[in-house]
Design an enzyme around this catalytic site. Structure first.
Site, PDB file in Angstrom:
ATOM      1  N   SER A 106       0.808  -1.219   0.000  1.00  0.00           N
ATOM      2  CA  SER A 106       0.000   0.000   0.000  1.00  0.00           C
ATOM      3  C   SER A 106       0.843   1.272   0.000  1.00  0.00           C
ATOM      4  O   SER A 106       1.925   1.325   0.601  1.00  0.00           O
ATOM      5  CB  SER A 106      -0.863  -0.033   1.267  1.00  0.00           C
ATOM      6  OG  SER A 106      -1.397   1.230   1.534  1.00  0.00           O
ATOM      7  N   GLU A 119       0.197   3.623   1.794  1.00  0.00           N
ATOM      8  CA  GLU A 119       0.284   4.016   3.209  1.00  0.00           C
ATOM      9  C   GLU A 119       1.679   3.740   3.770  1.00  0.00           C
ATOM     10  O   GLU A 119       2.086   4.327   4.763  1.00  0.00           O
ATOM     11  CB  GLU A 119      -0.749   3.252   4.042  1.00  0.00           C
ATOM     12  CG  GLU A 119      -2.157   3.787   3.945  1.00  0.00           C
ATOM     13  CD  GLU A 119      -2.334   5.170   4.541  1.00  0.00           C
ATOM     14  OE1 GLU A 119      -2.037   5.352   5.722  1.00  0.00           O
ATOM     15  OE2 GLU A 119      -2.767   6.071   3.804  1.00  0.00           O
ATOM     16  N   TYR A 152      -1.371  -0.292  10.632  1.00  0.00           N
ATOM     17  CA  TYR A 152      -1.673  -0.896   9.327  1.00  0.00           C
ATOM     18  C   TYR A 152      -0.455  -0.794   8.409  1.00  0.00           C
ATOM     19  O   TYR A 152      -0.009  -1.777   7.822  1.00  0.00           O
ATOM     20  CB  TYR A 152      -2.878  -0.175   8.701  1.00  0.00           C
ATOM     21  CG  TYR A 152      -3.094  -0.526   7.238  1.00  0.00           C
ATOM     22  CD1 TYR A 152      -3.724  -1.714   6.883  1.00  0.00           C
ATOM     23  CD2 TYR A 152      -2.657   0.320   6.201  1.00  0.00           C
ATOM     24  CE1 TYR A 152      -3.924  -2.056   5.542  1.00  0.00           C
ATOM     25  CE2 TYR A 152      -2.848  -0.012   4.875  1.00  0.00           C
ATOM     26  CZ  TYR A 152      -3.484  -1.193   4.547  1.00  0.00           C
ATOM     27  OH  TYR A 152      -3.664  -1.527   3.210  1.00  0.00           O
TER      28      TYR A 152
HETATM   29  P1  NAP Z   1     -11.329  -4.806   1.658  1.00  0.00           P
HETATM   30  O1  NAP Z   1     -12.460  -4.454   0.763  1.00  0.00           O
HETATM   31  O2  NAP Z   1     -11.313  -4.324   3.061  1.00  0.00           O
HETATM   32  O3  NAP Z   1     -11.226  -6.411   1.677  1.00  0.00           O
HETATM   33  C1  NAP Z   1     -10.406  -7.075   2.589  1.00  0.00           C
HETATM   34  C2  NAP Z   1     -10.607  -8.568   2.429  1.00  0.00           C
HETATM   35  O4  NAP Z   1      -9.806  -9.249   3.396  1.00  0.00           O
HETATM   36  C3  NAP Z   1     -12.061  -9.031   2.688  1.00  0.00           C
HETATM   37  O5  NAP Z   1     -12.359 -10.097   1.820  1.00  0.00           O
HETATM   38  C4  NAP Z   1     -11.993  -9.521   4.124  1.00  0.00           C
HETATM   39  O6  NAP Z   1     -12.986 -10.483   4.436  1.00  0.00           O
HETATM   40  C5  NAP Z   1     -10.613 -10.172   4.111  1.00  0.00           C
HETATM   41  N1  NAP Z   1     -10.066 -10.389   5.440  1.00  0.00           N
HETATM   42  C6  NAP Z   1     -10.087  -9.566   6.512  1.00  0.00           C
HETATM   43  N2  NAP Z   1      -9.508 -10.146   7.567  1.00  0.00           N
HETATM   44  C7  NAP Z   1      -9.116 -11.373   7.165  1.00  0.00           C
HETATM   45  C8  NAP Z   1      -8.485 -12.467   7.810  1.00  0.00           C
HETATM   46  N3  NAP Z   1      -8.170 -12.417   9.120  1.00  0.00           N
HETATM   47  N4  NAP Z   1      -8.226 -13.581   7.093  1.00  0.00           N
HETATM   48  C9  NAP Z   1      -8.580 -13.651   5.791  1.00  0.00           C
HETATM   49  N5  NAP Z   1      -9.186 -12.656   5.119  1.00  0.00           N
HETATM   50  C10 NAP Z   1      -9.455 -11.532   5.802  1.00  0.00           C
HETATM   51  O7  NAP Z   1      -9.945  -4.365   1.013  1.00  0.00           O
HETATM   52  P2  NAP Z   1      -9.610  -4.000  -0.513  1.00  0.00           P
HETATM   53  O8  NAP Z   1      -9.826  -2.547  -0.701  1.00  0.00           O
HETATM   54  O9  NAP Z   1     -10.240  -4.969  -1.416  1.00  0.00           O
HETATM   55  O10 NAP Z   1      -8.020  -4.205  -0.510  1.00  0.00           O
HETATM   56  C11 NAP Z   1      -7.446  -5.454  -0.846  1.00  0.00           C
HETATM   57  C12 NAP Z   1      -6.029  -5.507  -0.283  1.00  0.00           C
HETATM   58  O11 NAP Z   1      -5.252  -4.455  -0.831  1.00  0.00           O
HETATM   59  C13 NAP Z   1      -5.923  -5.355   1.219  1.00  0.00           C
HETATM   60  O12 NAP Z   1      -4.834  -6.130   1.647  1.00  0.00           O
HETATM   61  C14 NAP Z   1      -5.606  -3.888   1.419  1.00  0.00           C
HETATM   62  O13 NAP Z   1      -4.917  -3.696   2.632  1.00  0.00           O
HETATM   63  C15 NAP Z   1      -4.728  -3.642   0.214  1.00  0.00           C
HETATM   64  N6  NAP Z   1      -4.717  -2.281  -0.329  1.00  0.00           N
HETATM   65  C16 NAP Z   1      -5.913  -1.659  -0.596  1.00  0.00           C
HETATM   66  C17 NAP Z   1      -5.878  -0.400  -1.186  1.00  0.00           C
HETATM   67  C18 NAP Z   1      -7.148   0.323  -1.555  1.00  0.00           C
HETATM   68  O14 NAP Z   1      -7.080   1.533  -1.774  1.00  0.00           O
HETATM   69  N7  NAP Z   1      -8.281  -0.360  -1.676  1.00  0.00           N
HETATM   70  C19 NAP Z   1      -4.649   0.196  -1.506  1.00  0.00           C
HETATM   71  C20 NAP Z   1      -3.480  -0.495  -1.229  1.00  0.00           C
HETATM   72  C21 NAP Z   1      -3.529  -1.745  -0.642  1.00  0.00           C
HETATM   73  P3  NAP Z   1     -14.486 -10.033   4.876  1.00  0.00           P
HETATM   74  O15 NAP Z   1     -15.200  -9.704   3.594  1.00  0.00           O
HETATM   75  O16 NAP Z   1     -14.998 -11.255   5.551  1.00  0.00           O
HETATM   76  O17 NAP Z   1     -14.329  -8.851   5.778  1.00  0.00           O
HETATM   77  O1  F7E Z   2      -9.008   7.776   4.271  1.00  0.00           O
HETATM   78  C1  F7E Z   2      -9.512  11.143   5.574  1.00  0.00           C
HETATM   79  C2  F7E Z   2      -8.549  10.256   6.325  1.00  0.00           C
HETATM   80  O2  F7E Z   2      -9.949   5.650   5.117  1.00  0.00           O
HETATM   81  C3  F7E Z   2      -8.502   8.672   3.302  1.00  0.00           C
HETATM   82  C4  F7E Z   2      -7.223   1.840   2.569  1.00  0.00           C
HETATM   83  O3  F7E Z   2      -7.740   1.168   1.450  1.00  0.00           O
HETATM   84  O4  F7E Z   2      -6.075   3.393   1.154  1.00  0.00           O
HETATM   85  C5  F7E Z   2      -7.005   3.292   2.204  1.00  0.00           C
HETATM   86  O5  F7E Z   2      -6.526   3.972   3.353  1.00  0.00           O
HETATM   87  C6  F7E Z   2      -8.294  10.038   3.934  1.00  0.00           C
HETATM   88  C7  F7E Z   2      -7.496  10.018   5.244  1.00  0.00           C
HETATM   89  O6  F7E Z   2      -8.320   5.663   3.169  1.00  0.00           O
HETATM   90  C8  F7E Z   2     -12.790  10.645   7.013  1.00  0.00           C
HETATM   91  O7  F7E Z   2      -8.068  10.883   7.493  1.00  0.00           O
HETATM   92  C9  F7E Z   2     -11.520  12.320   6.502  1.00  0.00           C
HETATM   93  O8  F7E Z   2      -6.592  11.075   5.211  1.00  0.00           O
HETATM   94  O9  F7E Z   2     -10.591   6.472   2.803  1.00  0.00           O
HETATM   95  P1  F7E Z   2      -9.576   6.340   3.852  1.00  0.00           P
HETATM   96  P2  F7E Z   2      -6.795   5.512   3.626  1.00  0.00           P
HETATM   97  O10 F7E Z   2      -6.619   5.729   5.068  1.00  0.00           O
HETATM   98  O11 F7E Z   2      -5.992   6.372   2.713  1.00  0.00           O
HETATM   99  C10 F7E Z   2      -4.779   2.843   1.440  1.00  0.00           C
HETATM  100  C11 F7E Z   2      -3.932   3.004   0.214  1.00  0.00           C
HETATM  101  C12 F7E Z   2      -4.837   1.477   1.977  1.00  0.00           C
HETATM  102  O12 F7E Z   2      -3.940   0.671   1.763  1.00  0.00           O
HETATM  103  C13 F7E Z   2      -5.901   1.176   2.952  1.00  0.00           C
HETATM  104  O13 F7E Z   2      -6.137  -0.218   3.044  1.00  0.00           O
HETATM  105  O14 F7E Z   2      -9.563  10.574   4.271  1.00  0.00           O
HETATM  106  N1  F7E Z   2     -10.860  11.189   6.150  1.00  0.00           N
HETATM  107  N2  F7E Z   2     -12.709  12.009   7.034  1.00  0.00           N
HETATM  108  C14 F7E Z   2     -11.613  10.125   6.443  1.00  0.00           C
HETATM  109  N3  F7E Z   2     -11.412   8.805   6.270  1.00  0.00           N
HETATM  110  C15 F7E Z   2     -12.395   7.953   6.671  1.00  0.00           C
HETATM  111  N4  F7E Z   2     -12.225   6.627   6.489  1.00  0.00           N
HETATM  112  N5  F7E Z   2     -13.559   8.424   7.249  1.00  0.00           N
HETATM  113  C16 F7E Z   2     -13.799   9.762   7.453  1.00  0.00           C
HETATM  114  O15 F7E Z   2     -14.836  10.140   7.973  1.00  0.00           O
END
Ligand code: NAP
Ligand code: F7E
Length: 342
Positions: free
Chosen positions: A135, A137, A159
């Protein structure tokens, strides 16, 4: 898309946003897909509903297995039985703010879960190619702008620290044991399937609820943070492309544009010609994080050069796709709303 293969893939996190798009992509390419799902007291397969197959169907290419990244014996058994050609490790506690509240659980799944998976593959002797969901992050309090593969990590949440552990572990197993492992460094990617507690979807579902009279205001935290937001459906293609290369590598996947939460609000409300959006948004400090990532902007030139991957959907299109889809669920669309309020 044409049917190209009969490969076997295993996806952890198959029920998540990315897992569901990746499943559709791999099935369209002729893969047999195995997915790890968690036992839950409610249905958690909503996102894969369009491709779900009845266990009694004669011809199946999608198989779901109960499991968890915290359960090593389960992972060992699954790898030995499935013998996947490709593994996509998408399973994670993926919410950054929540990781401050449940840091130990987050590290157990997002860091040690990767270790369990890599060890299960190594010990089984199965020659699987592995994708690790890293990520942006991990860049945290950024040390360079824009961020690329060589930018040092500086994580500021449990995270992100867990993902950095996984990133390095993947490199160690790649170099030490000659395993084919790719680290994706994916910047934020969103879609109508994004979890409703992430900021983009919270805004688009919030607007749909406001317009349909179910909600008065959207309460948010820090509106000034900047993110490089892309479209999840395109990002899973990059994951697949990484595992089709001759040699494993690490790749940034991003759009090369950065926007603040405020800009997201302006764009979304602006599509409905609502200029006084502040009226519908409240700031609640409970959504602030103990430490914030202020600025993310990705340089995806390596992915473009080596994978031939480029984003097509950028910020404005993404906001429109998400808003329109959430409006549909309340019987509206951007066009319908504008017509009604002409
Ligand atoms: P998501 O919608 O939160 O999906 C997470 C998945 O992981 C769900 O299927 C969840 O199952 C499963 N999971 C949670 N805890 C688990 C455990 N203990 N054992 C096995 N599976 C588990 O996330 P996403 O947005 O699709 O992201 C996919 C991956 O990319 C994640 O690793 C995330 O950290 C990473 N990532 C995401 C982003 C982004 O912007 N979306 C960016 C960079 C990296 P349930 O459905 O049962 O909860
Ligand atoms: O927050 C601000 C918050 O939770 C984005 C995950 O997929 O992307 C995701 O992480 C920004 C932050 O995403 C609210 O403070 C303001 O600055 O949508 P987010 P994230 O934290 O960037 C990365 C790449 C991952 O890997 C992660 O798995 O938005 N923000 N107000 C808020 N965020 C949330 N959630 N809720 C609010 O009310």
């Amino acid at each position: 898309m044409s049917i190209e293969t009969n490969k076997i893939a295993l996806i952890t996190g198959v029920t998540g946003q990315d897992g569901s798009y990746l499943t559709e992509l791999l099935l369209s390419k002729g893969y047999i897909v195995h997915g790890l799902i968690r036992r839950a007291s409610t249905f958690n397969t909503e996102r894969i509903e369009p491709v779900y197959q009845d266990p009694h169907a004669l011809h199946r290419n999608l198989f779901l297995h109960y499991g968890d990244l915290s359960d090593a014996s389960n992972l060992n058994q699954l790898i030995k039985n499935i013998k996947p050609d490709e593994i996509y490790n998408l399973g994670a506690q993926s919410h950054v703010k929540v990781s401050f509240e449940i840091p130990e659980y987050t590290a157990n799944v997002d860091a040690l879960g990767t270790l369990r998976l890599l060890d299960a593959v190594r010990e089984s002797g199965v020659n699987s190619k592995i994708y690790q969901a890293g990520s942006s992050e991990m860049f945290g309090d950024v040390l360079e702008k824009p961020q690329k593969e060589t930018t040092p990590f500086n994580p500021v949440s449990p995270y992100a620290a867990s993902k950095v552990f996984s990133h390095h572990l993947c490199k160690i197993y790649r170099d030490g044991y000659g395993m084919f492992i790719c680290n994706g460094i994916l910047f934020n990617h969103e879609s109508p399937r994004r979890g409703k507690t992430f900021v983009t979807r919270k805004i688009t579902t919030g607007i749909a609820n406001i317009l349909s009279g179910k909600q008065d205001k959207i309460y948010l935290g820090n509106l000034d943070a900047k993110r490089d937001w892309g479209y999840a459906k395109e990002y899973v293609e990059a994951m697949w492309l990484m595992l089709q290369q001759e040699k494993p590598g690490d790749y940034v996947v991003a759009t090369g544009e950065t926007h603040s939460i405020k800009e997201f609000l302006e764009e979304a409300f602006g599509l409905l010609k609502i200029s006084d959006w502040q009226k519908y948004v409240g700031v609640d400090p409970k959504y602030y994080r103990p430490v914030e990532v202020d600025y993310l902007l990705g340089d995806y030139s390596k992915a473009k050069k080596e994978l031939g991957w480029e984003p097509k959907v950028k910020f404005k299109d993404l906001v429109k796709i998400m808003l329109d889809e959430d409006l549909k669920s309340v019987g509206l669309s951007i066009d319908k709303y504008l017509k009604k309020n002409e």
